[in-house]
Design a protein around this motif. Sequence first.
Motif, PDB file in Angstrom:
ATOM      1  N   ALA A   1      15.223  18.576  31.991  1.00 13.11           N
ATOM      2  CA  ALA A   1      16.330  17.806  31.406  1.00 13.11           C
ATOM      3  C   ALA A   1      17.400  18.840  31.086  1.00 13.11           C
ATOM      4  O   ALA A   1      17.208  19.686  30.210  1.00 13.11           O
ATOM      5  CB  ALA A   1      15.881  17.072  30.159  1.00 13.11           C
ATOM      6  N   ALA A   2      18.498  18.780  31.829  1.00 14.40           N
ATOM      7  CA  ALA A   2      19.468  19.877  31.795  1.00 14.40           C
ATOM      8  C   ALA A   2      20.839  19.441  31.307  1.00 14.40           C
ATOM      9  O   ALA A   2      21.293  18.332  31.597  1.00 14.40           O
ATOM     10  CB  ALA A   2      19.590  20.495  33.180  1.00 14.40           C
ATOM     11  N   TYR A   3      21.478  20.350  30.585  1.00 16.73           N
ATOM     12  CA  TYR A   3      22.889  20.193  30.230  1.00 16.73           C
ATOM     13  C   TYR A   3      23.711  20.900  31.301  1.00 16.73           C
ATOM     14  O   TYR A   3      23.423  22.050  31.648  1.00 16.73           O
ATOM     15  CB  TYR A   3      23.187  20.880  28.886  1.00 16.73           C
ATOM     16  CG  TYR A   3      22.616  20.192  27.676  1.00 16.73           C
ATOM     17  CD1 TYR A   3      21.239  20.115  27.473  1.00 16.73           C
ATOM     18  CD2 TYR A   3      23.453  19.650  26.708  1.00 16.73           C
ATOM     19  CE1 TYR A   3      20.729  19.495  26.346  1.00 16.73           C
ATOM     20  CE2 TYR A   3      22.943  19.033  25.574  1.00 16.73           C
ATOM     21  CZ  TYR A   3      21.571  18.954  25.397  1.00 16.73           C
ATOM     22  OH  TYR A   3      21.058  18.338  24.277  1.00 16.73           O
ATOM     23  N   CYS A   4      24.744  20.219  31.782  1.00 12.79           N
ATOM     24  CA  CYS A   4      25.733  20.899  32.618  1.00 12.79           C
ATOM     25  C   CYS A   4      26.851  21.335  31.667  1.00 12.79           C
ATOM     26  O   CYS A   4      26.673  21.330  30.460  1.00 12.79           O
ATOM     27  CB  CYS A   4      26.215  19.954  33.710  1.00 12.79           C
ATOM     28  SG  CYS A   4      24.837  19.378  34.760  1.00 12.79           S
ATOM     29  N   SER A   5      28.011  21.742  32.182  1.00 16.55           N
ATOM     30  CA  SER A   5      29.125  22.070  31.295  1.00 16.55           C
ATOM     31  C   SER A   5      29.997  20.820  31.148  1.00 16.55           C
ATOM     32  O   SER A   5      29.661  19.749  31.658  1.00 16.55           O
ATOM     33  CB  SER A   5      29.930  23.256  31.844  1.00 16.55           C
ATOM     34  OG  SER A   5      30.708  22.830  32.942  1.00 16.55           O
ATOM     35  N   VAL A   6      31.128  20.991  30.486  1.00 16.73           N
ATOM     36  CA  VAL A   6      32.036  19.858  30.285  1.00 16.73           C
ATOM     37  C   VAL A   6      32.709  19.432  31.598  1.00 16.73           C
ATOM     38  O   VAL A   6      33.208  18.318  31.719  1.00 16.73           O
ATOM     39  CB  VAL A   6      33.093  20.240  29.210  1.00 16.73           C
ATOM     40  CG1 VAL A   6      34.112  21.229  29.801  1.00 16.73           C
ATOM     41  CG2 VAL A   6      33.787  19.022  28.627  1.00 16.73           C
ATOM     42  N   HIS A   7      32.688  20.341  32.580  1.00 14.41           N
ATOM     43  CA  HIS A   7      33.412  20.100  33.831  1.00 14.41           C
ATOM     44  C   HIS A   7      32.606  19.214  34.772  1.00 14.41           C
ATOM     45  O   HIS A   7      31.443  19.503  35.057  1.00 14.41           O
ATOM     46  CB  HIS A   7      33.723  21.433  34.515  1.00 14.41           C
ATOM     47  CG  HIS A   7      34.255  22.477  33.578  1.00 14.41           C
ATOM     48  ND1 HIS A   7      33.445  23.410  32.955  1.00 14.41           N
ATOM     49  CD2 HIS A   7      35.510  22.682  33.118  1.00 14.41           C
ATOM     50  CE1 HIS A   7      34.177  24.172  32.163  1.00 14.41           C
ATOM     51  NE2 HIS A   7      35.436  23.758  32.239  1.00 14.41           N
TER      52      HIS A   7
ATOM     53  N   ALA B   1      36.099  23.707  19.897  1.00 13.23           N
ATOM     54  CA  ALA B   1      35.720  24.622  20.974  1.00 13.23           C
ATOM     55  C   ALA B   1      37.013  25.031  21.673  1.00 13.23           C
ATOM     56  O   ALA B   1      38.059  24.400  21.459  1.00 13.23           O
ATOM     57  CB  ALA B   1      34.756  23.931  21.947  1.00 13.23           C
ATOM     58  N   PRO B   2      37.002  26.072  22.509  1.00 15.96           N
ATOM     59  CA  PRO B   2      38.238  26.487  23.179  1.00 15.96           C
ATOM     60  C   PRO B   2      38.807  25.366  24.051  1.00 15.96           C
ATOM     61  O   PRO B   2      38.037  24.544  24.590  1.00 15.96           O
ATOM     62  CB  PRO B   2      37.786  27.659  24.071  1.00 15.96           C
ATOM     63  CG  PRO B   2      36.468  28.073  23.542  1.00 15.96           C
ATOM     64  CD  PRO B   2      35.846  26.899  22.871  1.00 15.96           C
ATOM     65  N   PRO B   3      40.141  25.326  24.206  1.00 16.13           N
ATOM     66  CA  PRO B   3      40.779  24.242  24.965  1.00 16.13           C
ATOM     67  C   PRO B   3      40.193  24.070  26.370  1.00 16.13           C
ATOM     68  O   PRO B   3      40.059  22.950  26.859  1.00 16.13           O
ATOM     69  CB  PRO B   3      42.252  24.677  25.044  1.00 16.13           C
ATOM     70  CG  PRO B   3      42.441  25.633  23.908  1.00 16.13           C
ATOM     71  CD  PRO B   3      41.118  26.269  23.624  1.00 16.13           C
ATOM     72  N   GLY B   4      39.797  25.183  26.992  1.00 11.88           N
ATOM     73  CA  GLY B   4      39.237  25.107  28.357  1.00 11.88           C
ATOM     74  C   GLY B   4      37.912  24.373  28.423  1.00 11.88           C
ATOM     75  O   GLY B   4      37.396  24.111  29.517  1.00 11.88           O
ATOM     76  N   LEU B   5      37.354  24.067  27.271  1.00 12.85           N
ATOM     77  CA  LEU B   5      36.036  23.392  27.269  1.00 12.85           C
ATOM     78  C   LEU B   5      36.114  21.978  26.719  1.00 12.85           C
ATOM     79  O   LEU B   5      35.077  21.367  26.459  1.00 12.85           O
ATOM     80  CB  LEU B   5      35.039  24.168  26.410  1.00 12.85           C
ATOM     81  CG  LEU B   5      34.190  25.266  27.048  1.00 12.85           C
ATOM     82  CD1 LEU B   5      33.026  25.617  26.133  1.00 12.85           C
ATOM     83  CD2 LEU B   5      33.662  24.856  28.428  1.00 12.85           C
ATOM     84  N   LEU B   6      37.316  21.476  26.518  1.00 11.63           N
ATOM     85  CA  LEU B   6      37.415  20.159  25.873  1.00 11.63           C
ATOM     86  C   LEU B   6      37.754  19.049  26.865  1.00 11.63           C
ATOM     87  O   LEU B   6      38.591  19.219  27.748  1.00 11.63           O
ATOM     88  CB  LEU B   6      38.485  20.193  24.775  1.00 11.63           C
ATOM     89  CG  LEU B   6      38.247  21.176  23.627  1.00 11.63           C
ATOM     90  CD1 LEU B   6      39.359  21.064  22.583  1.00 11.63           C
ATOM     91  CD2 LEU B   6      36.891  20.952  22.960  1.00 11.63           C
ATOM     92  N   ASP B   7      37.081  17.925  26.685  1.00  7.95           N
ATOM     93  CA  ASP B   7      37.511  16.702  27.366  1.00  7.95           C
ATOM     94  C   ASP B   7      38.156  15.799  26.311  1.00  7.95           C
ATOM     95  O   ASP B   7      38.497  16.274  25.216  1.00  7.95           O
ATOM     96  CB  ASP B   7      36.326  16.025  28.087  1.00  7.95           C
ATOM     97  CG  ASP B   7      35.149  15.722  27.168  1.00  7.95           C
ATOM     98  OD1 ASP B   7      35.301  15.864  25.928  1.00  7.95           O
ATOM     99  OD2 ASP B   7      34.077  15.328  27.665  1.00  7.95           O
TER     100      ASP B   7
END
Length: 436
Positions: free
Chosen positions: A134-140, A169-175
């Motif tokens: 059961a895996a987490y990917c990133s926000v992308h 979290a840093p802007p590059g990681l936000l949805d």
Amino acid sequence: MTELLLRGRILTFHDEPLHGEASAETFTYLEDGGLLIRDGKIVAIDDYAKLRAGEGRNVEIIDHHPYLIMPGFIDCHIHYPQMQVVGSYAGALMEWLDRYTFVEEQKFSNQGHPERIASAFFDELIRHGTTTAAAYCSVHKASVQAFFTEAHRRNMRMVAGKVMMDRNAPPGLLDTPQSGYDDSKALIEEWHGKGRQLYAITPRFAPTSSPEQLEMSGALVREFPDMHVQTHLCENTAEIAFVAELFPWSRDYTQVYEHYGLLGPKTLLGHCIHLSDAEVSTIANSGSIAVFCPTSNLFIGSGLFDLARLRASHVRNAIATDIGGGTSYSMLRTLDEGYKILNIQGQRYHPLRSFYQVTLGNARALSLEDSIGSFVPGTEADCVVLDARATPAMRIRMETVETLVEELMLMQTIGDDRAIAEVYVAGVPAKSILVN
Ligand code: GUN
Ligand code: ZN
């Protein structure tokens, strides 16, 4: 149609061996066993001689004696974008996330990076005998595409999802609540149920999701009630204090997830270390699963998972590596550290129980026991072949081993990926074909 007949010592569980060796009815152990596989599924399990006698010419036989054949290992909580975070020198959780993890996960917006890491990730799972995670990917979204594309190509049964996070979290990681919802829904429609792939709705944890995003996550759960949900809960005391600040109306951290409809029998709650009695009973009543991540809890210094307390309150549980807070891909290393965490609290963890946990136990935690985790005919033929004499230290120790239980204990205590002699994914050899 060619069939495959694996020969070896075979161990598989039917139920949890709560009383160690006195629980003989909970497992099958065959000294000279056979496992008959056709079209990626288990057809029969029996003494080798009986299966051999019943088969014609069209059966390929692979003899793994004296190794032990078990159902493939299952890892119930792992972050594939954190392969390059493992072993980062940090203090506790929040520093570890800010300084390393949130920096690393931003790389998943780079062209080619998700594909490269996904490929390395599945190689590593196979090398360590893990056939489902059961895996987490990133926000992308691209990280999820790369993950499922590679899992599907390898025909591995996976549960995974796009992390949703829209604050702290840093802007590059936000949805955003809307893009997190839209992307998750599109990914569900593309991947859930495609081959062996299953989708998990994945709000990272309460500190990185706004109330609006948790609301949208709950909407997804209502729309797709079969889906797994995965998140983190009560791993660290500073994290818990932060949640209290962010959600002042909530009695506790667990109630935040309960409020947004995120608890239930398919919800995997990573860590569950610092829980009040009220939280334990909320989790138990919801049927959610507390996921024990021993190497991570030690490495990040999070605390000691209290399995006995949770079980006494009928909380379902699972075990996992939690790479990259965790330090090993190996479920054997994970069991070893789990044993120590429980032992230091005066709790016993019999090796039969621990090997049950990484197979049928974790399959049940994922509600996937009809597909994986045992050798029941009709289930998928994911297997791990274990060599208890894989290293000089193991060989010399094996000279004094007399029973199966002692052998299991030895493998979990000093074994690692070198003890994984072969892996089968849906009946196809997967470790021996790795190139490096
Ligand atoms: N809590 C929120 N995100 C994470 C993560 O990536 N790893 C761990 N161990 N805890 C978390
Ligand atoms: Zn985690």
